[in-house]
Design a protein around this motif. Structure first.
Motif, PDB file in Angstrom:
ATOM      1  N   PHE A  24       0.804  -1.223   0.000  1.00 18.26           N
ATOM      2  CA  PHE A  24       0.000   0.000   0.000  1.00 18.26           C
ATOM      3  C   PHE A  24       0.839   1.276   0.000  1.00 18.26           C
ATOM      4  O   PHE A  24       0.421   2.286  -0.543  1.00 18.26           O
ATOM      5  N   GLY A  25       2.008   1.242   0.630  1.00 20.97           N
ATOM      6  CA  GLY A  25       2.842   2.432   0.663  1.00 20.97           C
ATOM      7  C   GLY A  25       3.528   2.589   2.004  1.00 20.97           C
ATOM      8  O   GLY A  25       3.053   2.079   3.029  1.00 20.97           O
ATOM      9  N   PHE A  26       4.646   3.309   1.979  1.00 19.84           N
ATOM     10  CA  PHE A  26       5.448   3.450   3.192  1.00 19.84           C
ATOM     11  C   PHE A  26       4.710   4.224   4.279  1.00 19.84           C
ATOM     12  O   PHE A  26       4.690   3.823   5.449  1.00 19.84           O
ATOM     13  N   ILE A  27       4.116   5.346   3.898  1.00 16.91           N
ATOM     14  CA  ILE A  27       3.430   6.177   4.889  1.00 16.91           C
ATOM     15  C   ILE A  27       2.283   5.409   5.535  1.00 16.91           C
ATOM     16  O   ILE A  27       2.087   5.460   6.761  1.00 16.91           O
ATOM     17  N   GLU A  28       1.512   4.669   4.713  1.00 24.72           N
ATOM     18  CA  GLU A  28       0.409   3.876   5.253  1.00 24.72           C
ATOM     19  C   GLU A  28       0.913   2.833   6.248  1.00 24.72           C
ATOM     20  O   GLU A  28       0.299   2.599   7.297  1.00 24.72           O
ATOM     21  N   GLY A  29       2.053   2.217   5.925  1.00 22.93           N
ATOM     22  CA  GLY A  29       2.618   1.213   6.825  1.00 22.93           C
ATOM     23  C   GLY A  29       3.083   1.811   8.135  1.00 22.93           C
ATOM     24  O   GLY A  29       2.836   1.250   9.213  1.00 22.93           O
ATOM     25  N   VAL A  30       3.753   2.960   8.053  1.00 19.87           N
ATOM     26  CA  VAL A  30       4.249   3.620   9.265  1.00 19.87           C
ATOM     27  C   VAL A  30       3.087   4.060  10.154  1.00 19.87           C
ATOM     28  O   VAL A  30       3.115   3.886  11.382  1.00 19.87           O
ATOM     29  N   ILE A  31       2.055   4.622   9.536  1.00 16.95           N
ATOM     30  CA  ILE A  31       0.889   5.065  10.311  1.00 16.95           C
ATOM     31  C   ILE A  31       0.222   3.872  10.996  1.00 16.95           C
ATOM     32  O   ILE A  31      -0.156   3.945  12.175  1.00 16.95           O
ATOM     33  N   THR A  32       0.097   2.768  10.265  1.00 15.29           N
ATOM     34  CA  THR A  32      -0.499   1.564  10.853  1.00 15.29           C
ATOM     35  C   THR A  32       0.324   1.062  12.033  1.00 15.29           C
ATOM     36  O   THR A  32      -0.213   0.750  13.105  1.00 15.29           O
ATOM     37  N   GLY A  33       1.641   0.981  11.830  1.00 16.87           N
ATOM     38  CA  GLY A  33       2.514   0.534  12.914  1.00 16.87           C
ATOM     39  C   GLY A  33       2.438   1.448  14.121  1.00 16.87           C
ATOM     40  O   GLY A  33       2.412   0.986  15.274  1.00 16.87           O
ATOM     41  N   PHE A  34       2.378   2.748  13.860  1.00 17.05           N
ATOM     42  CA  PHE A  34       2.284   3.719  14.953  1.00 17.05           C
ATOM     43  C   PHE A  34       0.979   3.540  15.733  1.00 17.05           C
ATOM     44  O   PHE A  34       0.978   3.525  16.973  1.00 17.05           O
ATOM     45  N   LEU A  35      -0.124   3.398  15.008  1.00  9.50           N
ATOM     46  CA  LEU A  35      -1.425   3.263  15.668  1.00  9.50           C
ATOM     47  C   LEU A  35      -1.507   1.973  16.481  1.00  9.50           C
ATOM     48  O   LEU A  35      -2.014   1.976  17.615  1.00  9.50           O
ATOM     49  N   VAL A  36      -1.005   0.877  15.905  1.00 10.04           N
ATOM     50  CA  VAL A  36      -1.045  -0.402  16.621  1.00 10.04           C
ATOM     51  C   VAL A  36      -0.215  -0.318  17.899  1.00 10.04           C
ATOM     52  O   VAL A  36      -0.650  -0.749  18.976  1.00 10.04           O
ATOM     53  N   ASN A  37       0.987   0.249  17.793  1.00 13.54           N
ATOM     54  CA  ASN A  37       1.842   0.369  18.977  1.00 13.54           C
ATOM     55  C   ASN A  37       1.250   1.330  20.004  1.00 13.54           C
ATOM     56  O   ASN A  37       1.408   1.134  21.214  1.00 13.54           O
ATOM     57  N   PHE A  38       0.558   2.359  19.515  1.00 12.49           N
ATOM     58  CA  PHE A  38      -0.081   3.304  20.434  1.00 12.49           C
ATOM     59  C   PHE A  38      -1.192   2.610  21.224  1.00 12.49           C
ATOM     60  O   PHE A  38      -1.331   2.806  22.440  1.00 12.49           O
ATOM     61  N   ILE A  39      -1.958   1.776  20.529  1.00 10.71           N
ATOM     62  CA  ILE A  39      -3.020   1.018  21.205  1.00 10.71           C
ATOM     63  C   ILE A  39      -2.420   0.057  22.233  1.00 10.71           C
ATOM     64  O   ILE A  39      -2.926  -0.083  23.354  1.00 10.71           O
ATOM     65  N   LEU A  40      -1.326  -0.597  21.851  1.00  7.01           N
ATOM     66  CA  LEU A  40      -0.664  -1.516  22.782  1.00  7.01           C
ATOM     67  C   LEU A  40      -0.112  -0.776  23.994  1.00  7.01           C
ATOM     68  O   LEU A  40      -0.145  -1.290  25.123  1.00  7.01           O
ATOM     69  N   LEU A  41       0.393   0.438  23.758  1.00  5.93           N
ATOM     70  CA  LEU A  41       0.918   1.239  24.860  1.00  5.93           C
ATOM     71  C   LEU A  41      -0.194   1.608  25.838  1.00  5.93           C
ATOM     72  O   LEU A  41      -0.010   1.550  27.064  1.00  5.93           O
ATOM     73  N   ILE A  42      -1.359   1.974  25.298  1.00  9.53           N
ATOM     74  CA  ILE A  42      -2.506   2.292  26.158  1.00  9.53           C
ATOM     75  C   ILE A  42      -2.920   1.062  26.961  1.00  9.53           C
ATOM     76  O   ILE A  42      -3.239   1.144  28.158  1.00  9.53           O
ATOM     77  N   LYS A  43      -2.897  -0.094  26.299  1.00  7.84           N
ATOM     78  CA  LYS A  43      -3.251  -1.340  26.978  1.00  7.84           C
ATOM     79  C   LYS A  43      -2.297  -1.618  28.137  1.00  7.84           C
ATOM     80  O   LYS A  43      -2.723  -1.989  29.241  1.00  7.84           O
ATOM     81  N   GLU A  44      -0.993  -1.439  27.884  1.00  5.86           N
ATOM     82  CA  GLU A  44      -0.008  -1.657  28.941  1.00  5.86           C
ATOM     83  C   GLU A  44      -0.167  -0.632  30.061  1.00  5.86           C
ATOM     84  O   GLU A  44       0.022  -0.948  31.241  1.00  5.86           O
ATOM     85  N   TYR A  45      -0.538   0.586  29.695  1.00  6.29           N
ATOM     86  CA  TYR A  45      -0.733   1.633  30.702  1.00  6.29           C
ATOM     87  C   TYR A  45      -1.900   1.283  31.621  1.00  6.29           C
ATOM     88  O   TYR A  45      -1.832   1.455  32.843  1.00  6.29           O
ATOM     89  N   ASN A  46      -2.982   0.789  31.029  1.00  2.14           N
ATOM     90  CA  ASN A  46      -4.134   0.382  31.838  1.00  2.14           C
ATOM     91  C   ASN A  46      -3.785  -0.794  32.742  1.00  2.14           C
ATOM     92  O   ASN A  46      -4.223  -0.869  33.897  1.00  2.14           O
ATOM     93  N   LYS A  47      -2.993  -1.718  32.208  1.00  2.00           N
ATOM     94  CA  LYS A  47      -2.549  -2.850  33.016  1.00  2.00           C
ATOM     95  C   LYS A  47      -1.683  -2.360  34.171  1.00  2.00           C
ATOM     96  O   LYS A  47      -1.745  -2.865  35.291  1.00  2.00           O
TER      97      LYS A  47
END
Length: 363
Positions: A236-259
């Motif tokens: 799909f493209g580099f920017i799309e991949g980076v944004i996806t990776g950023f969003l997924v890691n951000f969600i995981l970070l929130i999950k770890e923060y709640n834990k």
């Protein structure tokens, strides 16, 4: 068919190079000697069957000669400020943003990788400042220094193990500027293609295979995120991949923060330990180091309790390891998050997986 055979041979040669570089990582001249061996082998096979230079060119074993020359005037013409056109900038905005994004990501990733691979302590602020200054002055000749960081490990594996070699680096660069095209005309085609393939396979090896090997220790999530990001970048493209990776890691970070917040309700079992009940990353590292200094001043034995810390990033890990190395007169004990420190090889560090191990140790 001819192209397919070439690609297969190229892949095999590059894969062997990657495996050799990993197996003999302390042999700094491995890649240059391996490249020289392949070059001599190609010439040897060609000459042994009666071929000459021109025949090798016709067979595409060597690149075709050209009358192209490079001089300073060509560079000046290519980067002339008079040729700047707002329309072209607008039409290539996505490409410009992509390159800028790559370079922003490139430096922290390669600084961390270089530090881990070589054991050389890296100051991230100094690296950013140096590259910013270097890029500013070199952009006028079309040679940004961002690529130096990306190839620094390979440069070191090729024998560049001190700052002195870094100072000498412009000399071969200038020689290549003058004689590079001539050298290229006599360099086997497969060697010219070898280095990009080698760099690519090395990157894939460290990003995918090494991540996959560590899934038992760190879990599958990192490997899944890396693979997902790579697939999206590819299709799909580099920017799309980076944004996806950023969003997924951000969600995981929130999950770890709640834990992490759930763990805060529990009590620490060791009263005199430095208890870390927050995510330890570059944003909270200064607070941790400030608290650690207080414990180091008061005792020659420091206990760090990570049982309620659910996340430690590479910068925090490396900083802690370096801190322990710098204070050999202090004995450190870490409880929890052992996977980050198991291979540190520190004699003044004792690790415990959990409170149970610690209590048994006490008994």
């Amino acid at each position: 068919m001819k192209v397919l055979v070439f690609l297969v041979i190229l892949f095999v040669i590059s894969a062997i190079g990657v495996l050799l570089s990993e197996k003999f990582e302390d042999f700094s001249l491995l890649i240059p000697l391996y490249s020289l061996f392949i070059t001599v082998l190609i010439y040897g096979v060609g000459f042994s069957v009666g071929a000459n230079i021109e025949t090798l060119r016709k067979l595409s074993w060597l690149p075709q000669e050209s009358d192209t020359t490079v001089n300073l005037k060509h560079l000046q013409d290519c980067i002339s400020l008079k040729k700047i056109n707002i329309k072209y900038i607008y039409e290539n905005a996505v490409t410009i943003i992509t390159l800028a994004t790559v370079n922003l990501i490139y430096l922290p990733l390669n600084t961390a990788t270089f530090s881990l691979a070589t054991g050389i302590k890296a100051n991230f602020n100094d690296e950013v400042f140096t590259q910013a200054i270097g890029n500013f002055f070199t952009m006028f000749i079309g040679a940004p220094t961002c690529f130096i960081c990306g190839n620094s490990i390979f440069f070191r594996k090729s024998g560049g193990v001190s700052k002195f070699y870094g100072l000498l680096l412009p000399i071969p660069a200038l020689l290549l500027y003058k004689y590079g095209l001539t050298i290229k005309h006599y360099t086997p085609t497969i060697i010219l293609a070898f280095f990009p393939m080698f760099f690519g396979l090395s990157t894939c090896y460290s990003a995918f295979y090494c991540s996959y090997k560590n899934t038992k220790k760190f879990g599958n999530i990192d490997f899944i995120v890396i693979s997902l990001t790579a697939l999206i970048c590819t299709f799909f493209g580099f920017i799309e991949g980076v944004i996806t990776g950023f969003l997924v890691n951000f969600i995981l970070l929130i999950k770890e923060y709640n834990k992490q917040n759930k763990y805060k309700k529990d009590k620490f079992l060791i009263e005199n330990a430095l208890a870390v009940d927050y995510l330890l990353f570059f944003g909270s590292l200064s607070i941790f180091l400030k608290n650690l200094s207080k414990y180091e001043k008061n005792s020659n034995t420091v206990i760090i309790d990570f049982t309620k810390c659910t996340y430690i990033d590479w910068l925090a890990r490396d900083t802690i390891i370096q801190r322990i190395k710098d204070n050999l007169n202090i004995n450190y004990t870490i409880i929890g998050q052992n996977i980050h420190f198991e291979k540190s090889g520190l004699k003044t560090l004792v690790l415990f997986q959990n409170y149970t191990d610690w209590l048994h140790r006490e008994i």
